[in-house]
Write a protein that holds these residues in place. Structure first.
Motif, PDB file in Angstrom:
ATOM      1  N   LEU A   1       1.039  -0.987   0.195  1.00  0.00           N
ATOM      2  CA  LEU A   1      -0.193  -0.070  -0.210  1.00  0.00           C
ATOM      3  C   LEU A   1       0.668   1.518   0.659  1.00  0.00           C
ATOM      4  O   LEU A   1       2.081   1.483   0.544  1.00  0.00           O
ATOM      5  N   PRO A   2       0.277   2.422  -0.446  1.00  0.00           N
ATOM      6  CA  PRO A   2       1.207   3.503  -0.267  1.00  0.00           C
ATOM      7  C   PRO A   2       0.827   3.899   0.897  1.00  0.00           C
ATOM      8  O   PRO A   2       0.558   4.418   1.554  1.00  0.00           O
ATOM      9  N   PRO A   3       2.601   4.900   1.399  1.00  0.00           N
ATOM     10  CA  PRO A   3       2.210   5.153   2.689  1.00  0.00           C
ATOM     11  C   PRO A   3       0.974   5.983   2.642  1.00  0.00           C
ATOM     12  O   PRO A   3       0.952   5.804   4.497  1.00  0.00           O
ATOM     13  N   ASP A   4       0.066   6.636   2.496  1.00  0.00           N
ATOM     14  CA  ASP A   4       0.049   7.533   2.994  1.00  0.00           C
ATOM     15  C   ASP A   4      -1.784   8.050   1.522  1.00  0.00           C
ATOM     16  O   ASP A   4      -1.875   7.985   0.509  1.00  0.00           O
ATOM     17  N   ALA A   5      -2.627   6.428   2.190  1.00  0.00           N
ATOM     18  CA  ALA A   5      -3.712   5.767   0.980  1.00  0.00           C
ATOM     19  C   ALA A   5      -4.440   7.122   0.467  1.00  0.00           C
ATOM     20  O   ALA A   5      -5.742   7.383   0.015  1.00  0.00           O
ATOM     21  N   ALA A   6      -4.788   8.492   1.862  1.00  0.00           N
ATOM     22  CA  ALA A   6      -5.783   9.270   1.750  1.00  0.00           C
ATOM     23  C   ALA A   6      -5.441  10.158   1.187  1.00  0.00           C
ATOM     24  O   ALA A   6      -6.150  10.519   1.200  1.00  0.00           O
ATOM     25  N   SER A   7      -4.329  10.636   0.866  1.00  0.00           N
ATOM     26  CA  SER A   7      -3.762  11.613   0.150  1.00  0.00           C
ATOM     27  C   SER A   7      -4.436  11.043  -1.603  1.00  0.00           C
ATOM     28  O   SER A   7      -3.839  10.323  -2.394  1.00  0.00           O
ATOM     29  N   PRO A   8      -5.534  11.892  -1.644  1.00  0.00           N
ATOM     30  CA  PRO A   8      -6.068  12.035  -3.215  1.00  0.00           C
ATOM     31  C   PRO A   8      -4.984  12.047  -4.261  1.00  0.00           C
ATOM     32  O   PRO A   8      -3.575  13.256  -3.866  1.00  0.00           O
ATOM     33  N   ASP A   9      -4.799  11.613  -5.414  1.00  0.00           N
ATOM     34  CA  ASP A   9      -4.003  11.491  -6.163  1.00  0.00           C
ATOM     35  C   ASP A   9      -4.814  12.078  -7.622  1.00  0.00           C
ATOM     36  O   ASP A   9      -5.298  11.265  -8.419  1.00  0.00           O
ATOM     37  N   ASP A  10      -5.390  13.314  -7.739  1.00  0.00           N
ATOM     38  CA  ASP A  10      -6.164  14.164  -8.922  1.00  0.00           C
ATOM     39  C   ASP A  10      -5.295  14.868  -9.883  1.00  0.00           C
ATOM     40  O   ASP A  10      -6.238  15.738 -10.564  1.00  0.00           O
ATOM     41  N   GLY A  11      -3.772  13.606 -10.740  1.00  0.00           N
ATOM     42  CA  GLY A  11      -3.139  14.528 -11.754  1.00  0.00           C
ATOM     43  C   GLY A  11      -2.138  15.818 -11.056  1.00  0.00           C
ATOM     44  O   GLY A  11      -2.506  16.439 -11.076  1.00  0.00           O
TER      45      GLY A  11
END
Ligand SMILES: [Zn+2]
Length: 91
Positions: A74-84
């Motif tokens: 898992l990414p270390p912080d799955a809660a951070s949004p990755d919207d481009g």
């Protein structure tokens, strides 16, 4: 019953499709075979995740266990949004 059959039948067991006799033989095998019992627990947890996937309250430790079982990280912080792309913030 060998392990392959036990795991194969676990799916039917969880779906309630097996006879009382077959359910008993699976339970007996799981009682004697920790690896299969562990797989059975995982299967139950996986179904719980699937059944609650529309809600966003899956415990992080459960996600971690599933990721480990699937051999992914898992990414270390799955809660951070990755919207481009990075967001520049002026302070
Ligand atoms: Zn087994």
């Amino acid at each position: 019953m060998d392990c392959d059959k036990a795991i194969y039948r676990v799916y039917g067991y969880l779906d309630g499709e097996l006879t009382v006799w077959r359910r008993w033989t699976i339970r007996r095998h799981l009682g004697k075979c920790p690896p299969c019992a562990e797989g059975f627990d995982f299967e139950i947890e996986l179904r719980q995740v699937i059944s609650t996937k529309c809600r966003d309250d899956v415990p992080p430790e459960l996600k971690q266990r599933i990721a480990e079982a699937l051999g992914v990280s898992l990414p270390p912080d799955a809660a951070s949004p990755d919207d481009g792309g990075p967001v520049e913030r002026s302070v």
